[in-house]
Structure formats: C-alpha cells, structure tokens
Design a protein around this motif. Structure first.
Motif, short mmCIF file in Angstrom:
data_model
loop_
_atom_site.label_atom_id
_atom_site.label_comp_id
_atom_site.label_asym_id
_atom_site.label_seq_id
_atom_site.Cartn_x
_atom_site.Cartn_y
_atom_site.Cartn_z
N HIS A 105 26.56 -9.79 -8.27
CA HIS A 105 25.93 -9.33 -9.41
C HIS A 105 26.52 -8.20 -9.99
O HIS A 105 26.44 -8.28 -11.28
N SER A 106 27.00 -7.12 -9.33
CA SER A 106 27.93 -6.02 -9.88
C SER A 106 28.73 -6.46 -10.96
O SER A 106 29.11 -5.96 -11.91
N GLU A 107 29.61 -7.44 -10.29
CA GLU A 107 30.59 -8.09 -11.30
C GLU A 107 30.10 -8.72 -12.34
O GLU A 107 30.73 -8.57 -13.57
N GLU A 108 29.04 -9.61 -12.37
CA GLU A 108 28.65 -10.02 -13.56
C GLU A 108 28.04 -9.02 -14.59
O GLU A 108 28.38 -9.04 -15.88
N LEU B 23 29.19 -5.84 -15.02
CA LEU B 23 30.31 -5.39 -15.40
C LEU B 23 31.09 -6.11 -16.34
O LEU B 23 31.59 -5.74 -17.33
N GLY B 24 31.23 -7.51 -16.01
CA GLY B 24 31.63 -8.57 -17.27
C GLY B 24 30.75 -8.44 -18.38
O GLY B 24 31.36 -8.54 -19.41
N GLN B 25 29.45 -8.28 -18.42
CA GLN B 25 28.46 -8.47 -19.60
C GLN B 25 28.79 -6.82 -20.31
O GLN B 25 29.08 -6.81 -21.49
N LEU B 26 29.10 -5.71 -19.66
CA LEU B 26 29.12 -4.41 -20.30
C LEU B 26 30.63 -4.74 -20.97
O LEU B 26 30.51 -4.10 -21.91
N ARG B 27 31.64 -5.32 -20.23
CA ARG B 27 32.93 -5.37 -20.84
C ARG B 27 32.93 -6.08 -22.08
O ARG B 27 33.65 -5.57 -23.21
N GLN B 28 31.98 -7.05 -22.33
CA GLN B 28 32.13 -7.80 -23.48
C GLN B 28 31.36 -7.22 -24.73
O GLN B 28 31.84 -7.40 -25.82
N VAL C 16 36.03 -0.02 -16.73
CA VAL C 16 35.29 -1.25 -16.35
C VAL C 16 35.99 -2.21 -15.61
O VAL C 16 35.78 -3.09 -14.66
N ASP C 17 37.39 -2.53 -16.39
CA ASP C 17 38.22 -3.67 -15.77
C ASP C 17 38.71 -3.07 -14.25
O ASP C 17 38.65 -4.10 -13.41
#
Length: 77
Positions: free
Chosen positions: A38-41, A43-48, A72-73
């Motif tokens: 869930h955290s990775e998901e 962070l991916g949304q935040l990165r986008q 974030v990466d």
C-alpha cells in the motif's frame, strides 16, 4: 506406560503452541507485506503528481520538485 503417554501429550501441546506461534508470525508478515504494498502504491501516485506544469516555472520550484521526486523514488526502492 503412563510416562510415555504423558510425554506424548506434552509433545502434542508443545507442537500446538509452536503451530500457533508460526501462524501468528505468518499473519504479522502478511499484514506487513500488505502495508508495504500500500505504501509503494501511494508513493507511486505521489510521484506521478510531481510533474511540472506547462509554461513558465521558477527554477527554485522546479529544483524542489526534482528533489522531492528523487526522495520519493528512493523511498519506493
């Protein structure tokens, strides 16, 4: 014969406790895995969402977005 029976009953109890401990550890590991996914998901949304808008952008703002994207990466890895 009763000593042998008591020993076997003790072994059964110990193995039941060991099984319960292993099941609890597996449940904790599964919950931790779900939390990490869930955290990775997230962070991916935040990165986008860290892309710069089209048009003129201040250099400091662009540098801040780049640094935040890099952090974030790193956190995702």
């Amino acid at each position: 014969m009763t000593a042998n029976l008591r020993q076997r009953a003790r072994i059964v109890r110990v193995r039941r406790v060991q099984h319960d401990l292993a099941a609890a550890a597996a449940a904790r590991a599964s919950a931790e895995l779900k939390a990490l996914e869930h955290s990775e998901e997230r962070l991916g949304q935040l990165r986008q969402g860290l892309g710069a808008d089209q048009g003129q952008v201040f250099g400091a703002a662009l540098a801040s977005l780049g640094e935040l994207a890099m952090r974030v990466d790193t956190a995702r890895e």
